[in-house]
Design a protein around this motif. Structure first.
Motif, PDB file in Angstrom:
ATOM      1  N   SER A  70       0.975  -1.275   0.298  1.00 48.55           N
ATOM      2  CA  SER A  70       0.031  -0.250   0.029  1.00 48.55           C
ATOM      3  C   SER A  70       0.577   1.313  -0.282  1.00 48.55           C
ATOM      4  CB  SER A  70      -1.129   0.111   1.223  1.00 48.55           C
ATOM      5  OG  SER A  70      -0.210   0.451   2.647  1.00 48.55           O
ATOM      6  N   LEU A  71       2.087   1.094   0.781  1.00 47.77           N
ATOM      7  CA  LEU A  71       2.835   2.363   0.672  1.00 47.77           C
ATOM      8  C   LEU A  71       2.971   3.039  -0.486  1.00 47.77           C
ATOM      9  CD1 LEU A  71       4.904   1.528   3.727  1.00 47.77           C
ATOM     10  CD2 LEU A  71       2.885   2.495   3.315  1.00 47.77           C
ATOM     11  N   GLY A 119       0.715   6.027  -1.331  1.00 47.17           N
ATOM     12  CA  GLY A 119       0.536   6.929  -0.839  1.00 47.17           C
ATOM     13  C   GLY A 119       1.900   7.928  -1.905  1.00 47.17           C
ATOM     14  N   HIS A 142      -4.355   3.438  -1.901  1.00 48.19           N
ATOM     15  CA  HIS A 142      -3.713   3.346   0.004  1.00 48.19           C
ATOM     16  C   HIS A 142      -4.153   2.648   1.007  1.00 48.19           C
ATOM     17  CE1 HIS A 142      -0.076   4.344   2.552  1.00 48.19           C
ATOM     18  NE2 HIS A 142      -0.562   5.871   2.975  1.00 48.19           N
ATOM     19  N   THR A 146      -5.192  -1.646   2.682  1.00 49.32           N
ATOM     20  CA  THR A 146      -4.715  -2.463   4.033  1.00 49.32           C
ATOM     21  C   THR A 146      -5.725  -2.763   4.872  1.00 49.32           C
ATOM     22  OG1 THR A 146      -5.623  -0.563   5.562  1.00 49.32           O
ATOM     23  CG2 THR A 146      -3.771   0.029   4.576  1.00 49.32           C
ATOM     24  N   GLN A 169       1.145   5.038   8.021  1.00 50.87           N
ATOM     25  CA  GLN A 169       0.801   5.935   6.961  1.00 50.87           C
ATOM     26  C   GLN A 169       1.702   7.300   7.065  1.00 50.87           C
ATOM     27  OE1 GLN A 169      -3.609   5.601   5.541  1.00 50.87           O
ATOM     28  NE2 GLN A 169      -2.994   4.129   4.134  1.00 50.87           N
TER      29      GLN A 169
END
Length: 332
Positions: free
Chosen positions: A50-51, A54, A235, A239, A305
């Motif tokens: 997911s990072l 971001g 993003h 999660t 996050q």
């Protein structure tokens, strides 16, 4: 003395508001259990996946900002624009909304971009983002009507029953969040009025706001905008797969939580801390997630996050420190 108190209040009040909400939410939580889940139960593969989204969300914002400045005769370097965005998000963790002014200052310092014009484009892009959030909200609501209808029919739950489950403190938190958002809007309006007393500044600011009319490549501008919000959503959505209790909730639940969370961050606390936790947790519970799991989810996801924002801010600060400013003569 008065100005000093105002500056201190701008830093402390958001921290106190966010801290108070977090304390109320987690006052009875077992942090040992949260730590165990973080280290042993969470699937870190999905969190790591997911990072990058971001990062791309902020990069797309830098690309779009640079494009909006071009029609004004302001040509910022791509690297400076992106690093300014990274740094602004990190700075807003200390003083909410300060990043909006800081990133304009970065372009002024390194690329000789007129501060008022760049601030105008920031105002313009916030308006564009508000429209996008409204559209996402409307689409999400329409898509989820059958889900809510089925939920209420199946469970026999009524809106008044759901509202009845709110504690007095819950209503107080909601009221405080709404009040803080209204105060922020009032402050911004007041600052804009003061700014318009200076003719040149007002003119440059207005040029920035209406710059979208002269953007050379509207499809590219829209692509950047879609890239920002699609990246934000992915993003967040990925999660869900980090935890067994949330991995089967589906895109619909993620959209609802994402929309509510996006609106909650309007409240001026560092990275939405407190209001974001409260609103997203409430939506997860509505979709059947247990209260303890919902609290754990929002705490872990928001913390990781936020750490990403901090890391990007530090990297941008180092990169800018090594960047040579454009000579003033290049402005001519």
């Amino acid at each position: 003395m008065g100005n000093t108190l105002q500056k201190v209040a701008k830093v402390l009040l958001p921290l106190l508001l966010g801290g108070a909400i977090l304390y109320w939410m987690y006052r009875d939580s077992d942090f040992g259990q949260i730590k165990y889940a973080l280290l042993h139960e969470m699937d870190w593969t999905w969190m790591l996946l997911s990072l990058p989204f971001g990062i791309t969300a902020q990069m797309c914002r830098g690309f779009r900002w640079r494009q909006a400045l071009a029609p004004l005769g302001e040509h910022a370097r791509l690297s400076t624009s992106v690093n300014a965005i990274f740094l602004s998000y990190a700075a807003s963790l200390v003083i909410p909304r300060m990043g909006e002014f800081l990133r304009c200052g970065v372009l002024k310092r390194y690329d000789n971009v007129t501060f008022a014009k760049s601030l105008g484009t920031v105002v313009m892009e916030r308006a564009v983002d508000s429209v996008v959030v409204l559209l996402i909200t409307l689409i999400t609501f329409l898509l989820q009507i059958p889900v809510f209808h089925h939920f209420f029919n199946t469970t026999g739950t009524r809106i008044d029953v759901i509202l009845g489950r709110f504690t007095t403190t819950g209503y107080i938190v909601t009221f405080i969040c709404l009040l803080a958002a209204l105060v922020l809007i009032a402050i911004l309006v007041r600052k804009m009025d003061i700014g318009h007393k200076v003719k040149d500044t007002a003119s440059n600011l207005w040029q920035g706001i209406i710059s979208i009319r002269n953007v050379d490549n509207i499809p590219l501008y829209l692509a950047h905008t879609i890239g920002i919000w699609l990246s934000y959503f992915i993003h967040f959505y990925l999660t869900f797969f980090c935890f067994s209790e949330t991995q089967s909730l589906g895109v619909g639940c993620a959209l609802v939580a994402f929309v509510v969370g996006s609106i909650a961050v309007i409240v001026p606390t560092p990275n939405g801390a407190g209001p974001w936790h409260f609103s997203v947790k409430t939506m997860l519970i509505l979709y059947g997630v247990t209260s303890d799991m919902a609290l754990m989810f929002v705490l872990i996801v928001h913390f990781i996050q936020t750490m990403l924002v901090v890391v990007l801010g530090i990297m941008a600060w180092v990169a800018l420190a090594l960047t040579r400013p454009v000579p003033r003569a290049a402005e001519q």
